[in-house]
Design an enzyme around this catalytic site. Structure first.
Site, mmCIF file in Angstrom:
data_model
loop_
_atom_site.group_PDB
_atom_site.id
_atom_site.type_symbol
_atom_site.label_atom_id
_atom_site.label_comp_id
_atom_site.label_asym_id
_atom_site.label_seq_id
_atom_site.Cartn_x
_atom_site.Cartn_y
_atom_site.Cartn_z
ATOM 1 N N HIS A 148 37.331 35.179 39.646
ATOM 2 C CA HIS A 148 38.220 34.053 39.913
ATOM 3 C C HIS A 148 37.363 32.791 39.813
ATOM 4 C CE1 HIS A 148 40.915 37.073 41.457
ATOM 5 N NE2 HIS A 148 41.771 36.215 41.955
ATOM 6 N N GLU A 177 40.348 28.020 40.209
ATOM 7 C CA GLU A 177 41.700 28.093 40.803
ATOM 8 C C GLU A 177 41.844 26.841 41.667
ATOM 9 O OE1 GLU A 177 42.195 31.279 43.643
ATOM 10 O OE2 GLU A 177 44.378 31.059 43.748
ATOM 11 N N HIS A 179 46.001 40.433 36.207
ATOM 12 C CA HIS A 179 45.537 39.741 37.425
ATOM 13 C C HIS A 179 46.521 40.062 38.541
ATOM 14 C CE1 HIS A 179 43.858 35.749 39.279
ATOM 15 N NE2 HIS A 179 44.263 36.587 40.231
ATOM 16 N N ASP A 214 49.414 37.839 40.382
ATOM 17 C CA ASP A 214 48.443 37.608 41.457
ATOM 18 C C ASP A 214 48.776 38.418 42.723
ATOM 19 O OD1 ASP A 214 46.080 36.530 42.408
ATOM 20 O OD2 ASP A 214 46.837 34.514 42.739
ATOM 21 N N ASP A 215 49.670 37.893 43.551
ATOM 22 C CA ASP A 215 50.053 38.554 44.816
ATOM 23 C C ASP A 215 51.583 38.490 44.941
ATOM 24 O OD1 ASP A 215 47.269 38.854 46.117
ATOM 25 O OD2 ASP A 215 47.332 36.744 45.550
ATOM 26 N N HIS A 254 46.395 41.670 42.630
ATOM 27 C CA HIS A 254 45.687 42.227 43.791
ATOM 28 C C HIS A 254 46.600 43.261 44.433
ATOM 29 C CE1 HIS A 254 42.690 38.907 43.741
ATOM 30 N NE2 HIS A 254 43.698 38.255 43.187
HETATM 31 N N1 ADE Z 1 42.785 37.221 46.823
HETATM 32 C C1 ADE Z 1 44.088 37.503 46.631
HETATM 33 N N2 ADE Z 1 44.680 36.517 45.943
HETATM 34 C C2 ADE Z 1 43.728 35.596 45.677
HETATM 35 C C3 ADE Z 1 43.711 34.355 45.006
HETATM 36 N N3 ADE Z 1 44.806 33.835 44.436
HETATM 37 N N4 ADE Z 1 42.550 33.671 44.934
HETATM 38 C C4 ADE Z 1 41.448 34.167 45.491
HETATM 39 N N5 ADE Z 1 41.406 35.331 46.143
HETATM 40 C C5 ADE Z 1 42.536 36.039 46.233
HETATM 41 ZN ZN ZN Z 2 43.862 36.452 42.239
#
Ligand code: ADE
Ligand code: ZN
Length: 338
Positions: free
Chosen positions: A197, A200, A17, A278-279, A19
């Site tokens: 997703h 969340e 996971h 994630d990011d 991005h």
């Molecule tokens: N795009 C990038 N990170 C995300 C996240 N945590 N939830 C939804 N969309 C995303």
């Molecule tokens: Zn994500």
């Protein structure tokens, strides 16, 4: 005996996971903006980092899309992806399944092919350089309508050999999986695997919809499943993987302190949990920092970490043979350091 930190650092793992636009570090942002003659509204790397105080998912997404808007050329996507894969490999990630958001770029006039070629070339070069393997998952933006997702799927058909799955991301609440049933049906018919997703910020009902309507192989995040006992039982029985991102949830204020993060209970309930970043450029940690945060918060054993690492390969979209080969590396590591 090596420390828990070193143990986590060294254990072979997959990341499921991630991005790619969320790996855009401020230093690279400045370099890319400069060569594309784009003026940033920040004066320095420090100023950018200081702006990363998020009140929730939408607040983060606004800044994330602004950063992603700097990416223009094939070289930009190449540099971004290669930097991530090098960083991941340095954390003993042996396999990564990377999300990208094509619509974020095509809406600005960047060609779908530019995004694909840049990412693909980096995946090829990184594999040659370090042996890391990677797959690509394109995500549809759920704040846009289904017809826009259909157009993106049309473009993806020419890249079937480079795209393993389609996913669903962006603003969750108010944009349920049911909105994308048609495009996911079509994607599966074309041979793509599916993920989404769900749960969340949104409710457990969205996880249920992702399973029943989108027929996903994995749930991204999924932490709100704990609100629905029947759902937990089904996820456990079907061994549906959940790609949990602890530092992301903390930074987006989806959960409170790490000690009360749902991941502890999810593991106790026998769910197939994986740990991911994630990011990472926005949330203060790559995959190992995420492992370490949960290890500390829940006083985890090496066995627990070994199980998470093994899950990451089992839950991947690799072939059965590749999964076995990589899972055996975890066993070997456990025998030596566990
Ligand atoms: N795009 C990038 N990170 C995300 C996240 N945590 N939830 C939804 N969309 C995303
Ligand atoms: Zn994500």
């Amino acid at each position: 005996m090596i420390s828990m930190e070193d143990f986590i650092r060294g254990i072979p793992k997959a990341e499921l996971h991630l991005h790619i636009e969320g790996t855009f570090e401020p230093e690279l942002m400045f370099a890319v903006a400069k060569r594309n003659n784009i003026r940033l509204r920040y004066g320095s790397v420090q100023e950018i980092r200081a702006a990363y105080e998020f009140t929730g998912l939408q607040d983060f997404l606004d800044i994330y899309y602004e950063g992603a808007g700097i990416l223009t050329t094939e070289q930009d996507f190449y540099d971004l992806t290669l930097a991530y894969l090098r960083k991941a490999r340095s954390q003993n990630v042996l396999h990564s399944e990377i999300f990208c958001d094509p619509q974020t770029h095509t809406a600005r006039g960047v060609k779908f092919s530019t995004v694909m070629e840049g990412i693909h070339r980096a995946i090829t070069d990184a594999a040659e350089e370090s042996g890391i393997s990677a797959r690509l998952i394109i995500c549809f933006l759920r704040h846009l309508d289904e017809s826009a997702a259909m157009e993106t799927l049309d473009e993806a058909l020419a890249y079937k050999d480079r795209i393993t799955a389609v996913g669903l991301d962006s603003t969750e609440i108010g944009h349920p999986p049911s909105k994308f049933r048609g495009v996911f049906d079509r994607a599966r018919g074309e041979g793509f695997l599916t993920v989404a997703h769900a749960g969340e910020e949104g409710p457990a009902e969205y996880i249920r919809q992702a399973l029943d309507l989108l027929k996903v192989s994995r749930i991204d995040h999924g932490i709100r499943c704990l609100d629905d006992t029947a759902l937990i039982d089904e996820l456990a029985r079907r061994r549906i993987p959940l790609t949990v991102c602890p530092l992301s949830n903390l930074r987006l204020r989806v959960t409170g302190a790490m000690e009360s993060h749902p991941v502890g209970e999810m593991m106790r309930r026998g769910l197939m949990v994986t740990i991911n970043s994630d990011d990472p450029a926005y949330f203060g940690g790559y995959v190992n920092e995420n492992y370490l945060a949960v290890a500390r918060a829940f006083n985890m054993t090496r066995e627990d970490i070994g199980r998470l690492a093994k899950n990451s390969f089992t839950a991947s979209f690799l072939s059965g043979r590749e999964k076995d080969r990589l899972a055996a590396k975890v066993d070997e590591y456990m025998n030596q350091y566990g």
